[in-house]
Scaffold this active site. Structure first.
Site, PDB file in Angstrom:
ATOM      1  CG  HIS A 266      -9.083  -1.786   1.719  1.00  0.00           C
ATOM      2  ND1 HIS A 266      -9.184  -1.426   0.391  1.00  0.00           N
ATOM      3  CD2 HIS A 266      -7.757  -1.784   2.003  1.00  0.00           C
ATOM      4  CE1 HIS A 266      -7.979  -1.202  -0.100  1.00  0.00           C
ATOM      5  NE2 HIS A 266      -7.095  -1.425   0.853  1.00  0.00           N
ATOM      6  CE1 TYR A 301      -2.539  -7.074   2.903  1.00  0.00           C
ATOM      7  CE2 TYR A 301      -1.151  -6.644   0.993  1.00  0.00           C
ATOM      8  CZ  TYR A 301      -2.324  -6.429   1.699  1.00  0.00           C
ATOM      9  OH  TYR A 301      -3.264  -5.555   1.207  1.00  0.00           O
TER      10      TYR A 301
END
Length: 343
Positions: A266, A301
C-alpha cells in the site's frame, strides 16, 4: 437447525451468514468476504488456544461481550495488530451478531451487548510513502537475469505505475492488459468497480516481455493469473508483501536514509498518489486513477504533503500589508514644502 443449550448451532449460523447473507443478500465483494473470513479464523484460533474450546465445540453461550473484548485485546497484545486492524475485526463481529439478532431474538440482550462494543480511538500515523529516488533505488535491487526476478520487476513496476491495491494486482489476468497503444490496465477495485488506468511505454515494455516469456499471450491463457507462483497459482497478498519486503531490506541496508521504517504494497500506492500530486496533477484525476469513491479520500494526500501546501500558499501570496519604512509623501520635496506652508 440444531439447538444446543437453548442456543442455535454456531457452525450452521456462521455458514448461513456467509452463504445467505453476505453473498446472496448483500452481494459482498470478495475482499469483504475474505476479511470477514479471516476474522472468524482468528476468533476460532483464539478460542482454541486461549479458552481451550475446540472448533467443533464452539457454542454461542461461550461468546459474550467479555469474550469478544478479550479476543480484540488478544489481537493487539499477542498478535501485534494495529488498532485499525482491531477495529476492522470488531466491525465484522458486530455485523455477524446483528444478523444473529434476527435468527435468535430470544438472546437479544446478549447480541446487543456485543453490537454496542465501541471502536477503539487511536492516533493515526503519518502517511507513509517513498520518494521517486527511493523507488528507483529499490527497483535497482530486483535481478533481471532470473525468470522470477523479471516477474517481480514487472509486478512491482505495474503496482506503482497504476497505484493499484495489492488485491487488484493479484486479480489481474493477461486480458486485463492492453498491449497496443494507448497502453492501459483494467483494474477490478472495491465493490467490483472497474477502472482503466493508462501506463507509460517503458512499463508496458517490461510487462509485455514478461507476458511473452511466460506464454501468457496465448488466447487460451487470457484468464490465467498474470502473476503466479512456482505452482502456477495466483500470488497471495502475503506473497506480494514478502517480495516487496525482500528488495526493500536489501535497498535499506545500503541506503537507510531513503526509506521509511516499514514498507507494504500500500506504500507504493500512496507513493504514486503523492508523486502525481507533486507533479501538479489535479486531485480529481488522482481520485480516478486510484479508484476512490469520493474525492474526500484523495484529499489525504494534499493534507500530507507540507511542501505542496507551502508552494501553493507561496503561489497565492499577495502582499496586503503594504508596509514601508518611509511614507511616499515624505520622498516628495515639493509636497513637503506645500504641507509646511499650510502651517
Amino acid at each position: 437447525m440444531i439447538h444446543k443449550n437453548n442456543y442455535l448451532d454456531f457452525a450452521i449460523c456462521l455458514e448461513k451468514f456467509f452463504s445467505d447473507y453476505l453473498i446472496k443478500e448483500r452481494g459482498a465483494s470478495n475482499h469483504t468476504i475474505r476479511s470477514y473470513r479471516d476474522t472468524f479464523i482468528l476468533l476460532i484460533d483464539y478460542l482454541s488456544k486461549e479458552k481451550s474450546i475446540k472448533p467443533y465445540n464452539i457454542c454461542f453461550s461461550q461468546i459474550g461481550k467479555e469474550c469478544v473484548l478479550e479476543f480484540l485485546d488478544w489481537l493487539e497484545c499477542k498478535r501485534d495488530c494495529t488498532p485499525g486492524t482491531r477495529n476492522q475485526r470488531c466491525a465484522a463481529l458486530r455485523s455477524f451478531f446483528r444478523y444473529i439478532m434476527y435468527l435468535d431474538p430470544t438472546h437479544m440482550s446478549q447480541w446487543k451487548e456485543i453490537c454496542k462494543i465501541r471502536l477503539k480511538r487511536y492516533v493515526k500515523g503519518s502517511l507513509a510513502y517513498v520518494s521517486v529516488e527511493a523507488l528507483k533505488c529499490l527497483l535497482d535491487y530486483v535481478p533481471v537475469d532470473t525468470r522470477k526476478g523479471r516477474r517481480d520487476l514487472a509486478m512491482l513496476t505495474l503496482m506503482y505505475q497504476t497505484g493499484a491495491r495489492v488485491q487488484e494486482i493479484i486479480d489481474l489476468t493477461p486480458a486485463s492488459i492492453r498491449l497496443s497503444k494507448p497502453f492501459t490496465v483494467e483494474l477490478l477495485g472495491k465493490g467490483s468497480k472497474k477502472r482503466i488506468v493508462p501506463i507509460d511505454g517503458n512499463s508496458m515494455e517490461l510487462v509485455s516481455c514478461y507476458i511473452k516469456e511466460n506464454n501468457l499471450d496465448d488466447c487460451a491463457k487470457r484468464v490465467f493469473p498474470l502473476f503466479f507462483n512456482c505452482w502456477g497459482e495466483r500470488l497471495s497478498a502475503a506473497g506480494v508483501a514478502y517480495i516487496l519486503e525482500k528488495y526493500y531490506s536489501m535497498a535499506k541496508k545500503e541506503h537507510e536514509d531513503l526509506f521509511p521504517d516499514k514498507i507494504s504494497p500500500h506504500v507504493l500506492r500512496h507513493s504514486k498518489a503523492m508523486h502525481l500530486l507533486q507533479s501538479g496533477v489535479n486531485l480529481v484525476y488522482i481520485r480516478d486513477i486510484l479508484g476512490h469513491a469520493s474525492i474526500k479520500t484523495t484529499e489525504i494526500y494534499a493534507r500530507a504533503d507540507s511542501k505542496y501546501k507551502r508552494e501553493a500558499l507561496e503561489k497565492a501570496y499577495v502582499d496586503v500589508c503594504n508596509v514601508h519604512t518611509e511614507c511616499e509623501w515624505e520622498k516628495d520635496d515639493k509636497l513637503k514644502q506645500f504641507l509646511k506652508s499650510l502651517a
